[in-house]
Design an enzyme around this catalytic site. Structure first.
Site, PDB file in Angstrom:
ATOM      1  N   TRP A  95     -26.756 -32.913  -2.990  1.00  0.00           N
ATOM      2  CA  TRP A  95     -26.867 -34.122  -3.808  1.00  0.00           C
ATOM      3  C   TRP A  95     -26.567 -35.372  -2.977  1.00  0.00           C
ATOM      4  O   TRP A  95     -27.157 -36.422  -3.183  1.00  0.00           O
ATOM      5  CB  TRP A  95     -25.906 -34.013  -4.983  1.00  0.00           C
ATOM      6  N   HIS A  96     -25.648 -35.242  -2.020  1.00  0.00           N
ATOM      7  CA  HIS A  96     -25.278 -36.388  -1.197  1.00  0.00           C
ATOM      8  C   HIS A  96     -26.308 -36.706  -0.127  1.00  0.00           C
ATOM      9  O   HIS A  96     -26.610 -37.867   0.116  1.00  0.00           O
ATOM     10  CB  HIS A  96     -23.940 -36.135  -0.508  1.00  0.00           C
ATOM     11  N   GLY A  97     -26.811 -35.714   0.565  1.00  0.00           N
ATOM     12  CA  GLY A  97     -27.742 -35.981   1.648  1.00  0.00           C
ATOM     13  C   GLY A  97     -27.582 -34.999   2.780  1.00  0.00           C
ATOM     14  O   GLY A  97     -27.065 -33.895   2.604  1.00  0.00           O
ATOM     15  N   SER A 110     -16.342 -35.249  -3.762  1.00  0.00           N
ATOM     16  CA  SER A 110     -17.267 -35.692  -2.731  1.00  0.00           C
ATOM     17  C   SER A 110     -18.285 -36.668  -3.294  1.00  0.00           C
ATOM     18  O   SER A 110     -18.869 -37.468  -2.564  1.00  0.00           O
ATOM     19  CB  SER A 110     -18.003 -34.496  -2.128  1.00  0.00           C
TER      20      SER A 110
END
Length: 505
Positions: A367-369, A485
């Site tokens: 989801w973050h990258g 996170s």
């Protein structure tokens, strides 16, 4: 419309995208006041209002024409899948569809557009949470109520929305760009104003001077949040260029004493976080202005507006442990990971275990990258989570006073030490998330004499080399760190010199 924003960006020393984003959040305040004046007897007009405002933000203001087509594709794709796939795989199909699309854009952004301050991935991350939650809510609406827990029962969708309703929900303007997301049932309660039917002692205080059902006090709370948000934004604008985690990469930094470096680095951490405080507090206030945040009344009859809250600054900057810190930052993403991933991968009747935790970690990472710094943060934060839990389980009980007795000096010292260790480890663990590359992250850690590693792995050695402990890692804490996170979710989406995110306990 760039001609309007370029002079402002030059005057304040910020990027054009940053000025545009903040402008959209501020404009949402008077627009929220207009939105709430649309009568509940005109729900279609409310949906159209949401859609229109968001389209204005995306097109003439942010120039995100191709991004709009992609975001609309996610929305329509989810709507069609959830309506036509009837089996239990439906939410997972939606989930894979949304996360896959997001991951592709993360990769494209990292390779071809790494310098953009604000791109498609920021609103797409919010939309991914919103739409995947909707799919689970629809599936819960098709299941027997006896099979659902409290959250699932409250959020279930039993009547499938019309396309206009779904578009209004998906493009709800106060939280579209940077969150927080909201569930479909919450959105519809805002539209029909059933959100204001309090069950508290003062539930009859729901008629305002204008004769509408919106409780008084909304503007007071919203404008106070706007003031706090702008204050934090001022901190970032004034100090962000000098105080950021990249300072650890400068030659002069390593020549100072360790105590000086730790203190200076913590100041950098506060300034880094100020940008996120500004973004989330501003969007919280805009949500309150549109009527979203109402949560009932205090014992004195004063209206409470906490439903859109996504961050608690004091509990982050003075967190006694990482658990409190996790619960205080990006709380809506915490809910998404817990309710739509962690619980859903756990077989019915089973206790969440390793598979549930690891699936949640992987989801949070994707989801973050794709930046390597994210994974350094996740890994070290996981170890810190374990240390904190072991400390709370094995040391804290030894210092608790007998019932009714005041805290001892040792207990007070333990609490103070907990705050200090939490905040300095938060800065150390967060640095890779801001610096993004593994090379820069390791260089920054080296410039700090690896103090975070000494604290964390020294603590592990202390507990696992003989100190009695309960061992293992609690599942709920695992999800807490994974969701923590998410607080750094905009590091890749609104990145200048460096960005911040919260670490976990």
């Amino acid at each position: 419309m760039d001609a309007i924003f370029i002079p402002v960006a030059s005057m304040v020393g910020a990027s054009l995208d940053q000025v545009k984003l903040i402008s959209c959040l501020l404009i949402s305040y008077p627009l929220g006041s207009l939105f709430i004046r649309i009568p509940s007897s005109q729900p279609g007009l409310k949906h159209i209002f949401n859609l229109t405002v968001t389209l204005v933000y995306l097109l003439p203001v942010l120039n995100m024409y191709s991004a709009l087509l992609q975001l609309l594709g996610s929305v329509i794709g989810t709507y069609m899948i959830a309506a036509n796939v009837r089996g239990p795989r439906m939410p997972w199909i939606v989930f894979v569809f949304l996360m896959g699309h997001l991951l592709v854009n993360h990769i494209i952004r990292a390779i071809y557009h790494p310098g953009y301050d604000f791109g498609i991935t920021a609103p797409q991350m919010v939309l991914t949470m919103k739409l995947s939650t909707f799919a689970w809510n629809v599936w819960d609406g098709r299941r027997p109520v006896a099979d659902l827990d409290k959250w699932q029962s409250e959020k279930r969708v039993t009547k499938y929305p019309s396309l206009l309703e779904f578009l209004g929900f998906s493009f709800y303007f106060p939280g579209f760009l940077v969150g927080p997301y909201l569930e479909y049932s919450t959105y519809m309660s805002l539209i029909d104003e059933s959100i204001y039917k309090s069950t508290g002692a003062h539930q009859n205080i729901t008629s305002t001077k204008s004769g509408r059902n919106v409780p008084d006090g909304r503007k007071r709370v919203a404008y106070r949040k706007m003031a706090f948000g702008l204050a934090w934004l001022g901190v970032f604008v004034v100090l962000g260029g000098s105080y950021n985690f990249a300072v650890a990469l400068q030659p002069w930094f390593a020549t100072r004493s360790l105590l000086y470096r730790i203190a200076y680095f913590h100041i950098c951490g506060v300034v880094e976080r100020s940008k996120y405080y500004a973004l989330w507090i501003l969007t919280e206030g805009a949500g309150d202005m549109s009527g979203l945040g109402f949560t009932g009344y205090s014992p004195t009859g004063q209206s409470l507006w906490q439903g859109a809250t996504n961050v608690n600054v004091l509990m982050i900057e003075f967190a006694p442990n990482f658990k409190v810190l996790l619960d205080s930052w990006n709380t809506k993403t915490n809910v998404w990971l817990r309710e739509c991933v962690y619980k859903r991968v756990t077989p019915k009747g089973k206790k969440p275990g390793f598979r549930s935790s690891m699936t949640t970690f992987v989801t949070s990472a994707v989801w973050h990258g794709i930046a390597g710094g994210y994974y350094l943060t996740f890994l070290l934060g996981g170890f810190m989570s374990s240390i904190s839990r072991l400390s709370r389980a094995n040391i804290r009980p030894l210092l608790l006073p007998p019932p009714g007795a005041p805290p001892s000096k040792l207990k007070r010292a333990y609490d103070i030490a907990g705050i200090i260790i939490t905040v300095i480890c938060m800065d150390y663990i967060a640095a890779p998330f801001m610096l993004l590359s593994v090379r820069n992250s390791l260089a920054a850690w080296r410039a700090l004499d690896w103090y975070g590693l000494w604290i964390i792995f020294g603590g592990l050695a202390f507990f696992y080399a003989g100190f009695p402990s309960d061992g293992g890692r609690d599942g709920e804490e695992a999800i807490a760190f994974a969701s923590s996170s998410a607080c750094w979710c905009y590091a890749i989406n609104w990145h200048s010199v460096s960005d911040t995110r919260r670490c976990g306990d």
